[in-house]
Design a protein around this motif. Structure first.
Motif, PDB file in Angstrom:
ATOM      1  N   CYS A 144       0.939  -1.114   0.008  1.00 50.17           N
ATOM      2  CA  CYS A 144      -0.023   0.027   0.072  1.00 50.17           C
ATOM      3  C   CYS A 144       0.885   1.333   0.021  1.00 50.17           C
ATOM      4  O   CYS A 144       1.774   1.173   0.841  1.00 50.17           O
ATOM      5  CB  CYS A 144      -0.679  -0.186   1.214  1.00 50.17           C
ATOM      6  N   VAL A 145       0.834   1.963  -0.810  1.00 50.10           N
ATOM      7  CA  VAL A 145       1.244   3.379  -1.047  1.00 50.10           C
ATOM      8  C   VAL A 145       0.502   4.495  -0.778  1.00 50.10           C
ATOM      9  O   VAL A 145      -0.623   4.514  -1.554  1.00 50.10           O
ATOM     10  CB  VAL A 145       2.147   3.417  -2.195  1.00 50.10           C
ATOM     11  N   VAL A 146       0.709   5.494   0.119  1.00 45.02           N
ATOM     12  CA  VAL A 146      -0.020   6.418   0.535  1.00 45.02           C
ATOM     13  C   VAL A 146       0.589   7.860   0.198  1.00 45.02           C
ATOM     14  O   VAL A 146       1.942   7.869   0.911  1.00 45.02           O
ATOM     15  CB  VAL A 146      -0.334   6.590   1.843  1.00 45.02           C
ATOM     16  N   VAL A 196       3.388  10.600  -5.757  1.00 40.26           N
ATOM     17  CA  VAL A 196       2.401  10.022  -6.560  1.00 40.26           C
ATOM     18  C   VAL A 196       2.057  10.805  -8.059  1.00 40.26           C
ATOM     19  O   VAL A 196       1.418  10.112  -8.744  1.00 40.26           O
ATOM     20  CB  VAL A 196       1.298   9.622  -5.830  1.00 40.26           C
ATOM     21  N   ALA A 197       1.910  11.820  -7.850  1.00 45.89           N
ATOM     22  CA  ALA A 197       1.699  12.706  -8.791  1.00 45.89           C
ATOM     23  C   ALA A 197       2.687  12.657  -9.883  1.00 45.89           C
ATOM     24  O   ALA A 197       2.299  12.480 -11.076  1.00 45.89           O
ATOM     25  CB  ALA A 197       1.716  14.350  -8.375  1.00 45.89           C
ATOM     26  N   TYR A 198       3.928  12.556  -9.869  1.00 48.09           N
ATOM     27  CA  TYR A 198       4.924  12.003 -10.674  1.00 48.09           C
ATOM     28  C   TYR A 198       4.638  10.947 -11.417  1.00 48.09           C
ATOM     29  O   TYR A 198       4.580  10.658 -12.683  1.00 48.09           O
ATOM     30  CB  TYR A 198       6.291  12.162 -10.008  1.00 48.09           C
ATOM     31  N   ALA A 199       4.286   9.918 -10.472  1.00 51.14           N
ATOM     32  CA  ALA A 199       4.030   8.457 -11.242  1.00 51.14           C
ATOM     33  C   ALA A 199       2.745   8.363 -11.946  1.00 51.14           C
ATOM     34  O   ALA A 199       2.679   7.595 -12.637  1.00 51.14           O
ATOM     35  CB  ALA A 199       4.182   7.689  -9.905  1.00 51.14           C
ATOM     36  N   SER A 200       2.177   9.442 -11.774  1.00 53.65           N
ATOM     37  CA  SER A 200       0.814   9.426 -12.544  1.00 53.65           C
ATOM     38  C   SER A 200       1.007   9.791 -13.825  1.00 53.65           C
ATOM     39  O   SER A 200      -0.135   9.193 -14.746  1.00 53.65           O
ATOM     40  CB  SER A 200      -0.194  10.192 -11.785  1.00 53.65           C
ATOM     41  N   ALA A 201       1.911  10.473 -14.330  1.00 57.78           N
ATOM     42  CA  ALA A 201       2.395  10.784 -15.570  1.00 57.78           C
ATOM     43  C   ALA A 201       3.137   9.939 -16.539  1.00 57.78           C
ATOM     44  O   ALA A 201       3.110  10.087 -17.692  1.00 57.78           O
ATOM     45  CB  ALA A 201       2.632  12.557 -15.533  1.00 57.78           C
ATOM     46  N   THR A 202       3.938   9.408 -15.689  1.00 64.70           N
ATOM     47  CA  THR A 202       5.010   8.752 -16.378  1.00 64.70           C
ATOM     48  C   THR A 202       5.839   7.553 -15.615  1.00 64.70           C
ATOM     49  O   THR A 202       5.801   7.449 -14.546  1.00 64.70           O
ATOM     50  CB  THR A 202       6.261   9.686 -16.397  1.00 64.70           C
ATOM     51  N   ARG A 215      14.230  10.451  -8.200  1.00 67.55           N
ATOM     52  CA  ARG A 215      15.270   9.428  -8.524  1.00 67.55           C
ATOM     53  C   ARG A 215      14.644   7.847  -8.048  1.00 67.55           C
ATOM     54  O   ARG A 215      14.526   7.668  -6.918  1.00 67.55           O
ATOM     55  CB  ARG A 215      16.542   9.499  -7.809  1.00 67.55           C
ATOM     56  N   LYS A 216      14.594   7.073  -8.990  1.00 67.32           N
ATOM     57  CA  LYS A 216      14.285   5.530  -8.828  1.00 67.32           C
ATOM     58  C   LYS A 216      12.718   5.871  -8.226  1.00 67.32           C
ATOM     59  O   LYS A 216      12.285   5.093  -7.196  1.00 67.32           O
ATOM     60  CB  LYS A 216      14.981   4.886  -7.878  1.00 67.32           C
ATOM     61  N   ARG A 217      11.799   6.805  -8.758  1.00 66.73           N
ATOM     62  CA  ARG A 217      10.624   6.981  -8.262  1.00 66.73           C
ATOM     63  C   ARG A 217      10.243   7.478  -6.832  1.00 66.73           C
ATOM     64  O   ARG A 217       9.516   7.419  -6.092  1.00 66.73           O
ATOM     65  CB  ARG A 217       9.683   5.868  -8.485  1.00 66.73           C
ATOM     66  N   ARG A 218      11.578   8.017  -6.301  1.00 66.36           N
ATOM     67  CA  ARG A 218      11.523   8.433  -4.839  1.00 66.36           C
ATOM     68  C   ARG A 218      11.975  10.001  -4.743  1.00 66.36           C
ATOM     69  O   ARG A 218      12.707  10.315  -5.566  1.00 66.36           O
ATOM     70  CB  ARG A 218      12.559   7.553  -3.924  1.00 66.36           C
ATOM     71  N   LEU A 219      11.420  10.735  -3.864  1.00 63.54           N
ATOM     72  CA  LEU A 219      11.667  12.065  -3.833  1.00 63.54           C
ATOM     73  C   LEU A 219      13.207  12.155  -3.355  1.00 63.54           C
ATOM     74  O   LEU A 219      13.407  11.648  -2.119  1.00 63.54           O
ATOM     75  CB  LEU A 219      10.686  12.959  -3.156  1.00 63.54           C
ATOM     76  N   ALA A 220      14.099  12.677  -3.950  1.00 62.18           N
ATOM     77  CA  ALA A 220      15.670  12.701  -3.741  1.00 62.18           C
ATOM     78  C   ALA A 220      16.101  13.967  -3.231  1.00 62.18           C
ATOM     79  O   ALA A 220      17.039  14.199  -2.601  1.00 62.18           O
ATOM     80  CB  ALA A 220      16.367  12.211  -4.677  1.00 62.18           C
ATOM     81  N   GLY A 221      15.154  15.115  -3.629  1.00 59.37           N
ATOM     82  CA  GLY A 221      15.719  16.582  -3.142  1.00 59.37           C
ATOM     83  C   GLY A 221      14.569  17.569  -3.634  1.00 59.37           C
ATOM     84  O   GLY A 221      13.587  17.109  -4.522  1.00 59.37           O
ATOM     85  N   ALA A 261      -0.250   6.561  -7.059  1.00 60.27           N
ATOM     86  CA  ALA A 261      -0.054   5.780  -5.831  1.00 60.27           C
ATOM     87  C   ALA A 261      -0.255   4.443  -6.173  1.00 60.27           C
ATOM     88  O   ALA A 261       0.408   3.488  -5.570  1.00 60.27           O
ATOM     89  CB  ALA A 261      -1.023   6.355  -4.899  1.00 60.27           C
ATOM     90  N   ALA A 262      -1.427   3.865  -6.829  1.00 64.44           N
ATOM     91  CA  ALA A 262      -1.782   2.505  -7.003  1.00 64.44           C
ATOM     92  C   ALA A 262      -0.838   1.801  -7.975  1.00 64.44           C
ATOM     93  O   ALA A 262      -0.350   0.511  -7.564  1.00 64.44           O
ATOM     94  CB  ALA A 262      -2.898   2.355  -7.612  1.00 64.44           C
ATOM     95  N   TRP A 263      -0.147   2.619  -8.688  1.00 68.64           N
ATOM     96  CA  TRP A 263       0.900   1.974  -9.564  1.00 68.64           C
ATOM     97  C   TRP A 263       1.922   1.688  -8.740  1.00 68.64           C
ATOM     98  O   TRP A 263       2.626   0.691  -8.907  1.00 68.64           O
ATOM     99  CB  TRP A 263       1.095   2.775 -10.832  1.00 68.64           C
ATOM    100  N   LEU A 264       2.397   2.738  -8.016  1.00 63.71           N
ATOM    101  CA  LEU A 264       3.949   2.654  -7.368  1.00 63.71           C
ATOM    102  C   LEU A 264       3.529   1.287  -6.044  1.00 63.71           C
ATOM    103  O   LEU A 264       4.470   0.628  -6.134  1.00 63.71           O
ATOM    104  CB  LEU A 264       4.049   3.909  -6.295  1.00 63.71           C
ATOM    105  N   ALA A 265       2.179   1.286  -5.599  1.00 60.61           N
ATOM    106  CA  ALA A 265       1.946   0.081  -4.632  1.00 60.61           C
ATOM    107  C   ALA A 265       2.127  -1.258  -5.506  1.00 60.61           C
ATOM    108  O   ALA A 265       2.734  -2.299  -5.021  1.00 60.61           O
ATOM    109  CB  ALA A 265       0.623   0.354  -4.249  1.00 60.61           C
ATOM    110  N   ALA A 266       1.535  -1.232  -6.809  1.00 58.02           N
ATOM    111  CA  ALA A 266       1.588  -2.449  -7.564  1.00 58.02           C
ATOM    112  C   ALA A 266       3.247  -2.827  -7.931  1.00 58.02           C
ATOM    113  O   ALA A 266       3.271  -3.962  -8.040  1.00 58.02           O
ATOM    114  CB  ALA A 266       0.640  -2.198  -8.719  1.00 58.02           C
TER     115      ALA A 266
END
Length: 321
Positions: A67-69, A107-113, A133-139, A300-305
């Protein structure tokens, strides 16, 4: 069946989506805002838990593998006492140990790409640029809140609209266009009836008092007036819009490495739709892949998947009605 859940928890609403490994959305849930900076932690955690429970329906929480929130105000969870409130909420609904809470920008970033690296530029009520970076907020660049930053945001645009109006009042300039619109919105129709120097001084004082009587973020309500005045060709509004775009682009570039060619994802009302600020930002970022965030809950759902099923998982989409 193995499942994954994504949640987009903002300041005004919370949405959850339950998906399987094939990307099918099996259930959804929603609730009121769950930003722990704006709501009591117990309330925010309860609303997220409620949305997740609604998305699960009659399905067994034990089938959920990840689960990703995505949460506005996620930094609040750096306080162990507040983090414990959320952990208790996850335990109550049977999701102990599998919930990953991230910034809503992720999750907003992951919704687009699906690109693992890139930049997310957010400009709604507030603003921030994030390095992904690697779908995580790095800075981040900017995002210091209304008092210290939020450059180019709706708050910033609204504040500049009020400042521009005060300048027009104090310097004897025409009040046509943006100043009249701001005065009417802040003081009512009578606030526009300004002719003499004494009336200008009184209107100025009344506007300052009205602006300071409300929460600072309420200045964001004047942002649409700037857009309208810009589209009507008003020079003062054009200057505000141009400066907003410059500040947002500067933050976006500050979050990137020199020569980086990864995507830039735009998020928020100031950057999407027909916003003139968004148009200028896109023009300044020409040559890069510029995308617009679609739906944070699907990100968010895609990141959790991905967490649950691996990189090759199908991106979720809502079924057509």
């Amino acid at each position: 069946m193995s499942l994954a859940i994504g949640v987009d928890a903002g300041g005004t609403s919370t949405r959850a989506a339950l998906v399987d490994a094939a990307g099918a959305v099996l259930g959804t849930g929603r609730g009121d805002g769950a930003n722990p900076n704006a709501h009591a932690p117990e309330v925010a955690a309860g609303r997220i838990a409620g949305a997740i429970t609604a998305a699960l329906g009659a399905r067994d929480p034990g089938d959920v593998r990840a689960c990703v929130v995505g949460m506005a105000g996620v930094s609040k969870l750096s306080d162990p006492a507040i983090a414990a409130v959320f952990e208790a909420a996850w335990a109550r609904i049977g999701l102990t140990g599998i919930v990953r809470v991230v910034a809503d920008a992720e999750v907003a970033y992951a919704s687009a790409t699906s690109a693992p690296d890139g930049t997310v530029l957010v400009a709604g009520t507030g603003s921030i640029a994030g390095r992904i970076r690697k779908r995580r907020l790095a800075g981040t660049a900017g995002g210091y809140g209304w008092l210290l930053g939020d450059e180019g945001s709706a708050f910033w645009l609204g504040r500049e609209a009020v400042r521009s109006t005060l300048e027009a009042l104090g310097r004897g300039r025409s009040l046509d266009g943006l100043p009249s619109a701001v005065l009417a919105a802040a003081l009512g129709p009578s606030g526009v009836d300004v002719r003499t120097d004494a009336e200008r001084l009184a209107a100025s004082r009344a506007l300052i008092t009205a602006a300071n009587a409300e929460a600072p973020v309420r200045l964001a309500r004047f942002a649409p007036l700037v857009s309208a005045a810009h589209d009507a060709g008003e020079p003062a509004a054009r200057e505000i819009v141009t400066r907003a775009a410059e500040l947002l682009v500067a933050n976006a570039l500050a979050a990137r490495e020199p020569g980086e060619s990864t995507p830039v994802v735009l998020v928020g009302s100031v950057l999407t739709g027909e916003s003139p600020v968004g148009g200028l930002v896109r023009r300044e970022l020409a040559g890069l892949e510029v995308l617009t965030s679609s739906d944070g809950v699907l990100g968010a759902a895609w990141l959790a998947a991905v967490d649950a099923f691996g990189e090759e998982v199908v991106r979720p989409v809502f079924p057509r009605k």
